[in-house]
Scaffold this motif. Structure first.
Motif, PDB file in Angstrom:
ATOM      1  N   ASP A  95       8.643  97.650   2.113  1.00 19.67           N
ATOM      2  CA  ASP A  95       7.543  97.104   2.862  1.00 19.67           C
ATOM      3  C   ASP A  95       7.092  99.056   3.622  1.00 19.67           C
ATOM      4  O   ASP A  95       5.739  99.126   3.154  1.00 19.67           O
ATOM      5  N   ALA A 152       5.754  99.709  -0.031  1.00 21.54           N
ATOM      6  CA  ALA A 152       4.104  98.809   0.277  1.00 21.54           C
ATOM      7  C   ALA A 152       2.996  99.367   0.677  1.00 21.54           C
ATOM      8  O   ALA A 152       1.783  99.211   0.202  1.00 21.54           O
ATOM      9  N   LEU A 153       3.426  99.171   2.565  1.00 27.41           N
ATOM     10  CA  LEU A 153       1.930  99.729   3.000  1.00 27.41           C
ATOM     11  C   LEU A 153       1.860 101.194   2.991  1.00 27.41           C
ATOM     12  O   LEU A 153       0.898 101.247   2.798  1.00 27.41           O
ATOM     13  N   LYS A 158       0.966 102.288  -0.128  1.00 29.81           N
ATOM     14  CA  LYS A 158       0.685 101.959  -1.401  1.00 29.81           C
ATOM     15  C   LYS A 158      -0.670 100.977  -1.195  1.00 29.81           C
ATOM     16  O   LYS A 158      -1.355 101.589  -1.780  1.00 29.81           O
ATOM     17  N   ASP A 159      -0.217 100.370  -0.142  1.00 34.22           N
ATOM     18  CA  ASP A 159      -2.082 100.509   0.472  1.00 34.22           C
ATOM     19  C   ASP A 159      -2.838 101.248   1.025  1.00 34.22           C
ATOM     20  O   ASP A 159      -3.947 101.041   2.100  1.00 34.22           O
ATOM     21  N   GLY A 160      -2.191 102.795   1.063  1.00 32.79           N
ATOM     22  CA  GLY A 160      -3.010 103.415   1.691  1.00 32.79           C
ATOM     23  C   GLY A 160      -2.958 103.959   3.440  1.00 32.79           C
ATOM     24  O   GLY A 160      -3.326 104.465   3.836  1.00 32.79           O
TER      25      GLY A 160
END
Length: 201
Positions: A55, A58-59, A61-63
């Protein structure tokens, strides 16, 4: 989320929930003690760390550039000699470092001075893991142990925060822990702030 006084996101804590197919949402205070008693907490804890690391990646990567993700650690995990190696393998697999993961242990676990848990915490700290003392104020703290342990953070138990408006003593306890954290050079988190009044206090 863990936020500072300005409302800026400083980190996140991973919280486990059990969505049962027929019973619905089951709170962790109902199933974690059973997992502890049966030894299943080792498997649960392993999965939590894996998901938390995924997570965090992923976070980012989402900025959402979080400095770390925090997970709760059980005394049984600390007593397992293979557990630190698993932590390091999981971090490596996700291309993360030890500073990306904060390990939360209860005040009672920290105060088991000289036990397996304590030596494990010291070893984890030396490897670069962030350490936080959870539920602070609910146990019997040794100031000498707190001073010697490389804990980065004290987390004021939410019962004191929630009761600040009802009982002036709770507010004094919160102030005292904040001062203690400042004296020891530790960051402090007040858990469970839900109102503007609590934040202002």
């Amino acid at each position: 989320p863990q936020v500072d006084m300005r409302g800026q996101l400083r980190g996140v804590e991973a919280l486990i929930r059990w969505k049962h197919p027929s019973e619905g949402m089951i709170r962790p205070d109902e199933f974690i003690p059973v997992a502890e008693e049966t030894g299943l907490i080792l498997h649960v804890g392993t999965r939590v760390v894996e998901l938390a690391c995924q997570d965090l990646v992923a976070l980012r990567k989402d900025g959402v550039m979080l400095p770390y993700i925090s997970v709760n650690v059980s005394p049984k995990q600390l007593a397992d000699p293979t557990w630190p190696d698993h932590l390091l393998q999981t971090l490596k697999k996700n291309e993360l470092s030890t500073s990306d993961l904060e390990l939360e242990v209860t005040e009672g676990t920290v105060m088991e001075d000289g036990g397996t848990e304590t030596s494990a915490l010291d070893r984890l700290s030396k490897k670069g893991f962030r350490l936080a003392v959870d539920d602070f104020g609910t146990g019997y703290s040794s100031l000498a142990r707190l001073q010697s342990m490389k804990a980065d953070k004290l987390k004021i138990d939410r019962s004191f925060v929630m009761g600040m408006g009802e009982n002036p003593r709770n507010l004094e306890i919160v102030r005292t822990v904040l001062k203690l954290g400042q004296t020891l050079g530790r960051n402090v988190i007040a858990e469970g702030i839900e109102t503007a009044g609590q934040l202002a206090a």
